[in-house]
Write a protein that holds these residues in place. Structure first.
Motif, short mmCIF file in Angstrom:
data_model
loop_
_atom_site.label_atom_id
_atom_site.label_comp_id
_atom_site.label_asym_id
_atom_site.label_seq_id
_atom_site.Cartn_x
_atom_site.Cartn_y
_atom_site.Cartn_z
N TYR A 1 0.85 -1.20 0.00
CA TYR A 1 0.00 0.00 0.00
C TYR A 1 0.88 1.25 0.00
O TYR A 1 0.72 2.16 -0.82
N ALA A 2 1.86 1.24 0.92
CA ALA A 2 2.77 2.39 1.01
C ALA A 2 3.49 2.60 -0.31
O ALA A 2 3.61 3.72 -0.82
N LEU A 3 3.93 1.50 -0.87
CA LEU A 3 4.72 1.57 -2.10
C LEU A 3 3.91 2.09 -3.28
O LEU A 3 4.33 3.00 -4.01
N THR A 4 2.74 1.51 -3.48
CA THR A 4 1.93 1.90 -4.64
C THR A 4 1.47 3.35 -4.52
O THR A 4 1.29 4.04 -5.51
N THR A 5 1.26 3.79 -3.29
CA THR A 5 0.82 5.17 -3.10
C THR A 5 1.94 6.14 -3.44
O THR A 5 1.70 7.22 -3.97
N ALA A 6 3.18 5.70 -3.12
CA ALA A 6 4.31 6.61 -3.37
C ALA A 6 4.74 6.59 -4.84
O ALA A 6 5.33 7.55 -5.32
N ALA A 7 4.44 5.50 -5.55
CA ALA A 7 5.00 5.33 -6.89
C ALA A 7 4.27 6.16 -7.94
O ALA A 7 3.08 6.46 -7.79
N ALA A 8 5.00 6.49 -8.99
CA ALA A 8 4.40 7.18 -10.14
C ALA A 8 3.54 6.18 -10.92
O ALA A 8 3.72 4.97 -10.76
N PRO A 9 2.61 6.68 -11.73
CA PRO A 9 1.67 5.76 -12.40
C PRO A 9 2.33 4.62 -13.17
O PRO A 9 1.89 3.48 -13.09
N TYR A 10 3.43 4.92 -13.88
CA TYR A 10 4.02 3.83 -14.65
C TYR A 10 4.61 2.76 -13.75
O TYR A 10 4.53 1.57 -14.03
N ARG A 11 5.20 3.21 -12.63
CA ARG A 11 5.73 2.24 -11.66
C ARG A 11 4.60 1.38 -11.11
O ARG A 11 4.76 0.19 -10.89
N ASP A 12 3.45 2.01 -10.89
CA ASP A 12 2.30 1.24 -10.40
C ASP A 12 1.93 0.15 -11.39
O ASP A 12 1.60 -0.97 -11.01
N LEU A 13 1.98 0.50 -12.67
CA LEU A 13 1.65 -0.50 -13.69
C LEU A 13 2.64 -1.66 -13.65
O LEU A 13 2.26 -2.83 -13.76
N GLN A 14 3.92 -1.33 -13.47
CA GLN A 14 4.92 -2.39 -13.42
C GLN A 14 4.71 -3.27 -12.18
O GLN A 14 4.87 -4.48 -12.23
N ILE A 15 4.34 -2.61 -11.06
CA ILE A 15 4.06 -3.39 -9.85
C ILE A 15 2.89 -4.33 -10.13
O ILE A 15 2.90 -5.50 -9.76
N ALA A 16 1.87 -3.81 -10.84
CA ALA A 16 0.71 -4.64 -11.16
C ALA A 16 1.14 -5.84 -12.00
O ALA A 16 0.72 -6.97 -11.75
N GLN A 17 2.03 -5.58 -12.98
CA GLN A 17 2.48 -6.68 -13.82
C GLN A 17 3.23 -7.72 -13.00
O GLN A 17 3.00 -8.93 -13.13
N ALA A 18 4.15 -7.24 -12.16
CA ALA A 18 4.91 -8.17 -11.33
C ALA A 18 3.96 -8.96 -10.43
O ALA A 18 4.15 -10.15 -10.19
N ALA A 19 2.91 -8.29 -9.95
CA ALA A 19 1.99 -8.96 -9.03
C ALA A 19 1.21 -10.06 -9.74
O ALA A 19 1.10 -11.17 -9.22
N TYR A 20 0.69 -9.77 -10.95
CA TYR A 20 -0.08 -10.87 -11.56
C TYR A 20 0.84 -12.00 -12.02
O TYR A 20 0.45 -13.17 -11.98
N LEU A 21 2.07 -11.65 -12.44
CA LEU A 21 2.99 -12.73 -12.80
C LEU A 21 3.36 -13.56 -11.57
O LEU A 21 3.55 -14.77 -11.66
N THR A 22 3.42 -12.89 -10.40
CA THR A 22 3.71 -13.64 -9.17
C THR A 22 2.67 -14.73 -8.96
O THR A 22 3.01 -15.86 -8.58
N CYS A 23 1.41 -14.41 -9.21
CA CYS A 23 0.35 -15.42 -9.05
C CYS A 23 0.66 -16.64 -9.92
O CYS A 23 0.61 -17.78 -9.46
N ALA A 24 0.95 -16.39 -11.20
CA ALA A 24 1.16 -17.50 -12.12
C ALA A 24 2.42 -18.28 -11.75
O ALA A 24 2.41 -19.52 -11.73
N VAL A 25 3.50 -17.55 -11.42
CA VAL A 25 4.76 -18.23 -11.10
C VAL A 25 4.62 -19.03 -9.81
O VAL A 25 5.11 -20.15 -9.71
N ALA A 26 3.91 -18.46 -8.82
CA ALA A 26 3.73 -19.18 -7.55
C ALA A 26 2.94 -20.47 -7.78
O ALA A 26 3.27 -21.52 -7.22
N GLY A 27 1.93 -20.40 -8.63
CA GLY A 27 1.15 -21.60 -8.94
C GLY A 27 2.02 -22.65 -9.59
O GLY A 27 1.96 -23.84 -9.25
N LEU A 28 2.85 -22.21 -10.50
CA LEU A 28 3.73 -23.15 -11.21
C LEU A 28 4.78 -23.72 -10.25
O LEU A 28 5.19 -24.88 -10.38
N THR A 29 5.20 -22.89 -9.29
CA THR A 29 6.15 -23.36 -8.28
C THR A 29 5.59 -24.57 -7.53
O THR A 29 6.29 -25.54 -7.27
#
Lengths: 396, 437
Positions: free
Chosen positions: A29-57
């Protein structure tokens, strides 16, 4: 941390994981609030990939089942989300579980087929799935429903009015994805700590021994595929919400291969490793593209350079950390801890107690989510631990 | 075994936090406090998504290099109102999903003033809502989809080249008149690009004359089945709305089938030099040697810009000079002329936006504009139209050139008539930089 809290945390896996999840959410929460919009998008990408990678793990790292078809599972999730939003206009809170659910159903079918397959046969079967499924969108009778190569466009999620007029869409997307990732990790952590994870590891390590001990291996593998597919489906649904698009071009075979690369690089079988893997998937290509565009190289070279750099980074990481980033950090943490303990031991007075209750300076954990006991033994070296090795422990 | 659990739990938290922290670092490029994003005292930064790799890269990857060369030329001659144009073009591999992410990066991180000449119908259509929501001028989309001309819905978006419906009408009219009663087959890209073209064709070519309609999906390079079907229909004329890669693939497939119809190819898929190169390289990959150029002789197509082979044309001369100076290694073909021409229009627009350009200002300037430039027909820009060039001239491939036949024709994207346009093509300015105005 006071002693009673600590002991309470130790006693209950569930409480501990819930505390971690809450902490992670607060940090994000702290991070996304502080980040610029493009950084937020990258965080979103990393987050959804985390779901897929964790499942595959869970499937590959713990279950030993290799899947080259996880990109296709993500496609199922993305298209489910797009269709549900497009036709029925459900709220996101219903769309994402629907995406995970539909993909879990697909996972049950694939799992039932795959449960009897091993190694290269399984790889082949799931590969066919990854190649064939996105092609369905271009299959003539379905192009009307699935939109062909153009794909299906999704209305971007509207941030709730309570957050204010000027609330950036990107931050809202990042919140949705981070919540998805934390919930996924929380559920998977609980699942793999329990009976499911134990039997899964047992069947990976020795299928016959596991079967003799009463584990129904085929059923277990189907269950693992379903769990893993549900995670990939959620990831796909989140991807569709972030890209506001479900199109076959988002799910090429390379995506499936990248997910495999991510679990290996992150650290096979460890959930924190999945986070590292997802981060590498998002940031290395961006960084490589920036590097090549600022390099001033000729047109043809510059446009193909990012892929080459990406490959190079993967090779270097694999060479430097044979057991993945998480494994590497764990070794590093172990070494630092042993050094600290060695210094204390040389000091006069009685031997200091094992310092693991302080959890070490880097707070990396000694065992993968998969192996607790042998790692623990290995992680507690003899008195002169700093000379005793560089964290290379016997596995299995 | 309690301790490892604690550590593991902590590790999970740490990993997530670190992960989050890692993604948080790195600043965002600030706009420097100027009125419009991307505009500083000395520069104007614009961005674009282009297929530098992937199925559409052959041919089209030269467009952006040509635009860049033209901007470099303008910058070397003092820029626009003293500002240099910084042109960032990024690869989207002709993959809509990548287009979305690279465009978001250009807008959010690079903070571009405008998106210029984003290439592709299936790709750009996925970001047009986004750009309009962010109020980013979306100028001169490199695609002839009629969908850019929706000023009410997408006030920031402007087309540039002749749209595919207009082009389809002009080609369809030509086919109807020149090949009356012959069997016609369509080969088209199955997305808005090809479908719009077919819409235009169908307005003129009688339904019963069309014996086969085959489409392809960009990405898959196997078009054997479609070629077979068209050959079996024994069509006399094959009309193609395809990108160069697929024009070449179809031509090779028909060569293999010994099928020799008349080819009528839309402008975007008919650049002779690009096609020659593609035919030779595809044939080589298939293990055979062919001479590319003879295979495309006599193809009918249409154009709206100066022909690259027309040395007497002042625009061709200008562009050739810039080409020789900045990008001599790329072959001088229709894509180079295209990239420089569209860059020319952008420079005109930026000049019209005034000394202190704003996003709103450039859009309003375009709606009021009466630009003349390298085109043989006028633009349709106005308050109620964001369409670009309004027509084209039919031509035939001879050697490595498209030789125009007859007069330029203009029409609309509805049911309006096709009319000849009689005004001559304007001359290029002596200095090469459009006059301020």
């Amino acid at each position: 941390m006071t002693a009673p809290v600590r002991s309470a945390l130790r006693r209950s896996t569930l409480t501990r994981h819930a505390a971690c999840a809450a902490l992670a959410l607060a940090a994000l929460y702290a991070l996304t609030t502080a980040a610029a919009p493009y950084r937020d998008l990258q965080i979103a990408q990393a987050a959804y990939l985390t779901c897929a990678v964790a499942g595959l793990t869970v499937l590959t790292g713990l279950g030993g089942q290799i899947s080259l078809g996880h990109g296709a599972f993500m496609a199922v999730g993305a298209y489910t989300a797009a269709l549900v939003i497009g036709h029925w206009g459900w709220p996101l809170a219903a769309v994402l579980p629907a995406a995970a659910g539909a993909t879990a159903a697909a996972g049950a079918v694939v799992g039932a087929v795959a449960a009897r397959l091993h190694g290269p046969y399984l790889a082949g079967a799931t590969l066919a799935f990854a190649v064939g499924l996105p092609g369905l969108a271009n299959y003539e009778p379905l192009t009307g429903v699935l939109g062909g190569q153009n794909g299906l466009t999704i209305v971007p999620p509207v941030p709730p009015a309570a957050l204010g007029e000027a609330f950036p869409l990107e931050r809202w997307q990042a919140w949705i994805c981070c919540l998805g990732a934390v919930v996924t990790l929380f559920l998977l952590a609980n699942l793999t700590r329990g009976r499911f994870g134990r039997t899964l590891r047992a069947s990976r390590d020795d299928e016959i021994a596991a079967a003799l001990s009463g584990v129904r291996v085929a059923r277990l593998r189907i269950a693992a595929t379903v769990v893993s597919a549900a995670c990939a489906g959620l990831a796909g649904g989140l991807l569709a919400v972030v890209a506001t698009l479900a199109a076959p071009g988002a799910f090429p075979l390379t995506l499936s291969l990248q997910l495999i690369a991510a679990i290996v690089i992150g650290g096979l079988g460890s959930l924190p490793g999945a986070v590292w893997g997802a981060l590498i998937l998002v940031y290395v290509p961006t960084w490589a593209a920036d590097l090549s565009s600022s390099s001033g190289l000729s047109h043809d070279i510059a446009s193909n350079l990012p892929l080459a750099i990406y490959g190079l980074v993967l090779i270097v990481v694999t060479l430097a950390f044979p057991r993945g980033v998480q494994g590497g950090l764990r070794d590093l943490g172990g070494a630092v801890r042993r050094r600290a303990r060695g210094r204390r031991d040389r000091a006069p007075g009685p031997r200091a107690p094992a310092p693991s209750d302080t959890s070490g300076p880097t707070t990396t954990h000694p065992g993968g989510a998969d192996e607790a006991t042998p790692d623990e033994a290995g992680a507690r070296p003899d008195d002169r631990g700093d000379a005793g090795g560089r964290g290379e422990r016997l596995r299995r | 075994m309690k301790r490892p659990r604690t550590r593991r739990a902590l590790a999970l938290t740490t990993a997530v936090t670190l992960a989050a922290a890692a993604s948080g670092c790195g600043g965002d490029g600030g706009g420097g406090g100027s009125a419009a994003p991307g505009v500083t005292a000395t520069t104007v930064t614009i961005g674009s998504h282009q297929p530098l790799t992937g199925p559409a890269a052959p041919g089209y990857s030269a467009n952006s290099a040509a635009s860049k060369a033209f901007f470099d030329y303008v910058n070397a001659n003092g820029g626009v109102h003293g500002r240099k144009i910084v042109y960032r073009y990024v690869d989207d591999a002709y993959n809509p999903t990548q287009t979305v992410s690279v465009t978001q990066k250009l807008v959010l991180q690079d903070k571009v003033f405008a998106i210029f000449n984003g290439l592709g119908t299936p790709t750009h259509s996925k970001v047009v809502d986004y750009l309009n929501a962010q109020r980013v001028p979306d100028l001169f989309v490199a695609s002839g989809c009629g969908c850019w001309d929706r000023p009410d819905e997408h006030p920031q978006t402007f087309g540039w080249q002749v749209d595919y419906i207009r082009e389809g009408k002009i080609l369809g009219d030509h086919v109807k008149k020149a090949y009356a009663g012959k069997k016609v087959a369509y080969f088209f890209q199955n997305d808005d690009f090809g479908q719009d073209g077919v819409k235009g064709l169908d307005k003129y070519i009688p339904k019963d004359q069309v014996v086969s309609r085959q489409s392809y999906q960009p990405g898959s390079t196997d078009i054997g089945a479609q070629a077979q079907a068209i050959a079996q229909s024994k069509a006399d004329v094959v009309v193609m709305f395809s990108i160069p890669t697929y024009t070449a693939l179809f031509r090779l497939a028909s060569l293999k089938l010994n099928f020799q119809p008349t080819f009528v190819v839309s402008n975007v898929g008919s650049d002779p030099i690009t096609l020659t190169g593609l035919l030779e390289s595809f044939a080589k990959k298939g293990g055979s040697e062919v001479e590319g150029s003879p295979l495309i002789q006599g193809m009918v197509t249409d154009g709206y810009l100066a022909a690259p082979g027309d040395a007497a044309n002042s625009w061709t001369a200008l562009f050739k000079r810039i080409h020789g100076q900045y990008i001599p290694k790329l072959p001088f073909n229709g894509n180079i002329v295209y990239g420089m021409s569209v860059a020319y229009t952008f420079v005109q627009a930026l000049q019209a936006a005034g000394k202190n350009p704003t996003r709103k200002g450039i859009v309003e300037a375009l709606e009021k504009s009466r630009f003349t430039g390298p085109g043989v027909v006028p633009f349709a820009y106005g308050a109620d139209s964001h369409a670009g060039y309004t027509g084209a001239v039919i031509g035939t491939i001879k050697g490595q050139n498209v030789v125009p036949q007859g007069q330029p024709l203009t029409t609309d994207d509805g049911d309006g008539p096709i009319q000849p346009y009689t005004a001559p093509q304007p001359q290029a300015p002596a200095g090469g930089v459009p006059a301020a105005g």
